[in-house]
Design a protein around this motif. Structure first.
Motif, short mmCIF file in Angstrom:
data_model
loop_
_atom_site.label_atom_id
_atom_site.label_comp_id
_atom_site.label_asym_id
_atom_site.label_seq_id
_atom_site.Cartn_x
_atom_site.Cartn_y
_atom_site.Cartn_z
N ILE A 252 0.84 -1.20 0.00
CA ILE A 252 0.00 0.00 0.00
C ILE A 252 0.87 1.25 0.00
O ILE A 252 0.66 2.20 -0.76
CB ILE A 252 -0.92 0.01 1.23
N LEU A 253 1.91 1.24 0.84
CA LEU A 253 2.73 2.43 1.00
C LEU A 253 3.60 2.68 -0.22
O LEU A 253 3.77 3.82 -0.66
CB LEU A 253 3.61 2.26 2.25
N GLU A 254 4.16 1.62 -0.79
CA GLU A 254 5.06 1.79 -1.92
C GLU A 254 4.32 2.20 -3.19
O GLU A 254 4.92 2.71 -4.13
CB GLU A 254 5.83 0.50 -2.17
N SER A 255 3.01 1.98 -3.23
CA SER A 255 2.24 2.37 -4.42
C SER A 255 1.93 3.85 -4.44
O SER A 255 1.44 4.36 -5.44
CB SER A 255 0.93 1.58 -4.48
N PRO A 355 -0.75 3.23 11.25
CA PRO A 355 -2.12 3.16 10.73
C PRO A 355 -2.84 1.85 11.07
O PRO A 355 -4.06 1.81 11.08
CB PRO A 355 -1.91 3.30 9.21
N ALA A 356 -2.08 0.77 11.33
CA ALA A 356 -2.72 -0.49 11.68
C ALA A 356 -3.41 -0.42 13.03
O ALA A 356 -4.38 -1.13 13.28
CB ALA A 356 -1.69 -1.62 11.68
N ASN A 357 -2.90 0.43 13.91
CA ASN A 357 -3.51 0.61 15.23
C ASN A 357 -4.48 1.78 15.14
O ASN A 357 -4.18 2.90 15.54
CB ASN A 357 -2.41 0.88 16.26
N TYR A 514 -2.43 8.27 5.92
CA TYR A 514 -1.18 8.96 6.24
C TYR A 514 -0.29 8.01 7.04
O TYR A 514 -0.72 7.44 8.04
CB TYR A 514 -1.44 10.23 7.06
N TYR A 515 0.92 7.85 6.58
CA TYR A 515 1.82 6.88 7.20
C TYR A 515 3.23 7.41 7.38
O TYR A 515 4.08 6.74 7.96
CB TYR A 515 1.90 5.63 6.32
#
Length: 625
Positions: A252-255, A355-357, A514-515
């Protein structure tokens, strides 16, 4: 841990002394991996729960619950518990009718939809967002958390959102009534019977026929009446041996092609910081060093009378400012916000607020703000006492209620609008009472405790005495007058953050994830340095012009960055968003005003204390008879 490898590498550089091996040696609370298998007696068995989150739209800032529309729902008590942050953001996660099993493929159909509001739905599988991946420019794949439930082609034939390059009939809605769910997994080492999920993707489709064939499910904008729409889905499982559970969010982040832009922003900000650092160093090491040495070598009053600039105002430099009560209250609240922001970003950079939490970031910020009432009361009381103030009761009450009261009043009005619109972002009455209880029962008493110790302690001892008669300030040039200096002071700090600000606004208003907390923490440090150095430079120029009113000016010079933030937010609203409707517009600007006030207190406090250190430093080495 959930953050990407690049983010962990950046954080390891920023957080010196934190071992990367130590950070990878434990799982964060609530984020331990879950294994699935066909045998039901092992952990959670073969059933995979797919939850649904709020429904969003690019044309509205009002999120809605999944149950607000006539989708098929299930009556289940297995609803995940929500923390304070999730309630504030309107994330109401609940079970979905999708039946997913790791042992077989399911198909579900026959749903009804009477509403034609085309929103975006968000699914969650194993605490991981279900993404919709599609190609963008240069054949690069973009993965968006969530998937659309429909799209619209305008009367002029212009496709909007997901209709681009797919459908073209004018003035028509297209309903995505079928989704292909693809779940990627890898088998657990030393146990081939168990599997862990590493990715979940959905591809929306539109079909008129139940067997997923024929033309797309279109709906004319002039259609009236009730329409029954069959909804179907298919599930595929694909084994992926390359993606590990610890890095399953990377796809998700690398895209998201933001990394290069972020590094460009960081380098641009560092150039500004180096320029300001060079200017401050030149003043401190050359100009001030020579001035102080020559000033200390004076033998007579006549020599002193020939001096000019900052040396002539030593008897007025620590004169109490006007409206010292208000300034001390602002500085107390600003200190509270500064410490809260630093600790929150520090924990986020470590991965505890990833973001997972979900909701952890906002929950942590609110709890820290409540617990930091003592530093706010202490700083406000200590400074107010140094200003010669005696109304300590008023000072304590204003510190505890003024700025928090403004924020709560604005928030309450926005919440009334959300209540009226039936949005899931509306805070329930019980949660509102709980926040008030935290404020009145925890934050306010801590503020009183901090103020008690602040007033009890001796006042700040200044290095020079203050004259009884104020010195007359000579006529100032245009550039050393208060307003031009304040306006110029906020330009450089804003220039260091406006690119990062764009991504933050995107995550809030454009429903993007947002990460980049590593970048944000670095930008936070750069912002603190830039605000400090820009304020010190302007303070020195004003002192050289024999203007000793530096307290309010230093606060407003750095705090004016919030004015540029507000202007940029207005520009962002009209140029980047597609928001329509009076309620959404009021909500946008209402919440923006809260952010601008917090940012004003935060940056203004940085500027004041930087200038206070600078003034104390240079006048502490001056010999005054």
């Amino acid at each position: 841990m959930v953050p990407s490898r690049g983010l962990r590498a950046l954080c390891s550089v920023l957080l010196v002394g934190v071992s990367a091996r130590l950070a990878l040696g434990f799982y964060l609370p609530g984020l331990a991996p879950v294994s699935f298998c066909e045998e039901k007696e092992r952990q959670r068995g073969s059933e995979i729960e797919l939850f649904v989150n709020r429904l969003d739209s690019v044309e509205s800032v009002l999120p809605y619950e999944y149950r607000a529309f006539d989708f098929c729902t299930v009556e289940s008590e297995n609803r995940p518990s929500e923390n304070l942050g999730q309630v504030l953001f309107g994330e109401r996660i609940e079970p979905s009718p999708y039946k997913v099993s790791i042992s077989q493929v399911q198909r579900y159909k026959d749903a009804r939809l009477r509403n034609r509001s085309l929103l975006g739905n968000t699914g969650i599988v194993d605490n991981m967002p279900v993404t919709w991946c599609y190609n963008v420019e240069d054949k690069q794949k973009f993965c968006n958390p969530g998937f659309p439930i429909g799209c619209y082609v305008t009367g002029s034939g212009q496709p909007k959102d997901a209709c681009v390059h797919i459908f073209s009939t004018q003035d028509t809605f297209y309903i995505f009534n079928h989704v292909n769910i693809t779940i990627y997994y890898h088998k657990v080492e030393n146990d081939g019977a168990e599997a862990r999920l590493v990715a979940a993707k959905m591809e929306p489709k539109s079909f008129k026929n139940v067997d997923c064939s024929g033309p797309p499910m279109d709906l004319s904008n002039k259609f009236t009446g009730e329409l029954k729409i069959p909804y179907t889905y298919t599930v595929d499982f694909v084994e992926n041996k390359e993606i590990r559970w610890a890095s399953r969010w990377d796809y998700i982040l690398e895209s998201m092609p933001h990394t290069n832009i972020q590094w460009f922003s960081i380098m641009n900000s560092l150039v500004i910081v180096l320029f300001l650092s060079g200017m401050v160093a030149m003043i401190m090491l050359r100009t001030l060093h020579k001035d102080i040495a020559r000033y200390n070598q004076m033998d007579s009053v006549e020599d002193a009378q020939e001096e000019f600039g900052w040396k002539l105002v030593h008897g007025d430099i620590f004169r109490p400012p006007r409206k010292g009560m208000l300034l001390s209250v602002f500085l107390g609240s600003g200190t509270q916000i500064f410490i809260m922001t630093f600790i929150t970003l520090f924990l986020a950079c470590l991965g505890f607020l990833s973001p997972a939490n979900r909701g952890a970031l906002m929950t942590c910020a609110v709890v820290l703000w409540v617990l930091l009432g003592a530093p706010a009361g202490y700083v406000a009381a200590r400074l107010y006492k140094s200003f010669g103030g005696e109304k300590w009761k008023t000072n304590v009450l204003l510190t505890a209620f003024l700025c928090p009261g403004i924020v709560f009043t604005d928030f309450f009005v926005m919440n009334l609008i959300l209540w009226g619109e039936g949005s899931s972002a509306a805070m329930p009455f019980g949660t509102l009472v709980a926040i008030l209880a935290l404020w009145f029962c925890v934050s306010v008493p801590l503020t009183f405790v901090g103020a008690y110790f602040g007033f009890k302690k001796r006042g700040i001892e200044h290095p020079v005495r203050t004259n009884q008669i104020p010195r007359q300030i000579p006529e100032q040039s245009f550039y050393t007058r208060p307003l031009p200096g304040i306006i110029m002071g906020g330009i450089l700090p804003f220039g260091c953050i406006f690119i990062q600000l764009f991504f933050i606004l995107n995550s809030i208003w454009s429903h993007q994830m947002y990460y980049m907390f590593g970048f944000l923490f670095l930008v936070f440090i750069i912002l603190v340095i830039t605000c400090s150095e820009a304020t010190i430079l302007l303070c020195y120029f004003h002192l050289c012009a024999e203007d000793y009113h530096w307290q309010w000016r230093s606060f407003l010079t750095s705090g004016f960055t919030a004015a540029y933030f507000l202007v940029y937010a207005i520009h962002y609203f009209f140029s980047k968003l597609q928001i329509t409707g009076l309620a959404s517009t009021i909500l946008y600007f209402g919440y923006t005003m809260i952010m601008a006030l917090i940012f004003f207190l935060f940056t203004g406090t940085i500027g004041f204390f930087a200038c206070f250190w600078f003034v104390t430093k240079i006048y502490s080495v001056v010999k005054v008879d």
